[in-house]
Design an enzyme around this catalytic site. Structure first.
Site, short mmCIF file in Angstrom:
data_model
loop_
_atom_site.label_atom_id
_atom_site.label_comp_id
_atom_site.label_asym_id
_atom_site.label_seq_id
_atom_site.Cartn_x
_atom_site.Cartn_y
_atom_site.Cartn_z
N ASN A 57 0.84 -1.19 0.00
CA ASN A 57 0.00 0.00 0.00
C ASN A 57 0.87 1.25 0.00
OD1 ASN A 57 -0.46 1.92 2.52
ND2 ASN A 57 0.18 -0.09 3.33
N CYS A 118 7.86 8.29 8.91
CA CYS A 118 7.63 9.48 8.09
C CYS A 118 8.96 10.15 7.76
CB CYS A 118 6.74 10.48 8.82
SG CYS A 118 5.10 9.85 9.23
N ASN A 180 5.89 -1.84 11.75
CA ASN A 180 5.27 -1.20 10.61
C ASN A 180 5.62 -2.01 9.35
OD1 ASN A 180 3.87 0.72 9.08
ND2 ASN A 180 4.74 2.44 10.23
#
Length: 291
Positions: A57, A118, A180
């Site tokens: 994704n 991020c 993650n």
């Protein structure tokens, strides 16, 4: 948490999307969609691609911004009795701190999960979660603004996961979420182009389960923090493996797309296993395979 099974950020929306299938107030924790200071449109499509034993994704943190979440979504979730864990993301330490400060005066949030995968725009785009110094700095900045439990979500795209976990602990983290997604890509042989509009995406699903188990095992043996484990959990036996290597609770991600009732089924499976094996407390199983 009402039970040790949460649903992972980005796979369950804000909970409302699954109400036709499951009682969202009974889930151990609903980790809502990644939230940023300002609204984000996300990445260009295509943003999802199926892979062997998983999916890629590249949503790009599409969300309406923290103010919409706090003022419109959170009150409804609170009224429904949902255990809400807010996932937040930023591009600078200051953004993370400002986000955390905005949570004051908004009851109904049980904890804050930090998306530290991020890019830090002030450091040339290097991900926060790949540098121990940055991990400690951003956790400290959020702890200074927020009294809620802080749960950094560790990236597996590092050479030493224990060093990252140690930095999070030194910064004041109350728990760790692991792991993650792994970075990956797919190619369309007809167009001879990357499948995803963003080229790279996060790989999740059963394909990453062995990596997640290994990293949780390593961190559990070295770091004294509770671990929320996830990465390819598709049934209660998967969840039990995560608990045995050190997870105090688990989060269901890609599995929600396959079976929207999976969180409930895993709770039932764990209870049945404990009854059959005369295990009084789940904590008796945590880390049993990591001694």
């Amino acid at each position: 948490m009402k039970n040790p099974v949460a649903v992972a950020s980005g796979t369950f929306g804000y909970g409302f999307e699954y109400e036709d299938f499951i009682d969202i107030s009974g889930i151990g924790g609903v980790i809502v969609k990644g939230t940023t200071l300002e609204p984000r449109p996300g990445n260009p499509p295509p943003r999802i691609a199926e892979t062997p034993a998983g999916m890629l994704n590249a949503i790009g943190l599409e969300n309406p911004g923290v103010d919409v979440f706090l003022n419109e979504y959170l009150p409804v979730l609170r009224e429904k009795g949902v255990t809400v864990i807010l996932n937040i993301a930023g591009n600078t330490v200051e953004e993370y701190a400002r986000l955390a400060a905005k949570l004051k005066g908004h009851p109904g949030i049980a904890g804050v999960e930090l998306n530290i995968s991020c890019p830090n725009v002030k450091e040339g785009g290097l991900q926060f979660g790949t540098d121990p110094v940055m991990v400690k700095t951003v956790v400290e900045a959020i702890k200074a603004e927020c009294s809620l439990p802080i749960i950094p979500k560790l990236s597996p795209n590092v050479t030493d996961i224990v060093a990252i976990a140690q930095a999070a602990q030194e910064g004041g983290a109350d728990a760790l979420a692991m792991i993650n997604t792994l970075m990956g890509m797919a190619v369309d042989i007809r167009t001879k182009r990357p499948v995803l509009g963003n080229v790279f995406g996060g790989l999740s699903g059963p394909a990453i389960k062995p990596v997640a188990l290994r990293m949780i095992y390593q961190v559990y043996r070295e770091i004294d923090l509770p671990i929320l484990g996830g990465g390819g959990i598709m049934n209660f036996t998967d969840a039990l493996e995560f608990i045995l290597v050190g997870a105090s609770a688990v989060s269901i991600g890609t599995g929600n797309f396959v079976n929207p009732c999976l969180a409930d089924e895993i709770v039932d499976g764990l209870i049945e296993y404990m009854q059959e094996n005369q295990i009084a407390k789940l904590t008796d199983l945590v880390g049993a395979a990591a001694v």
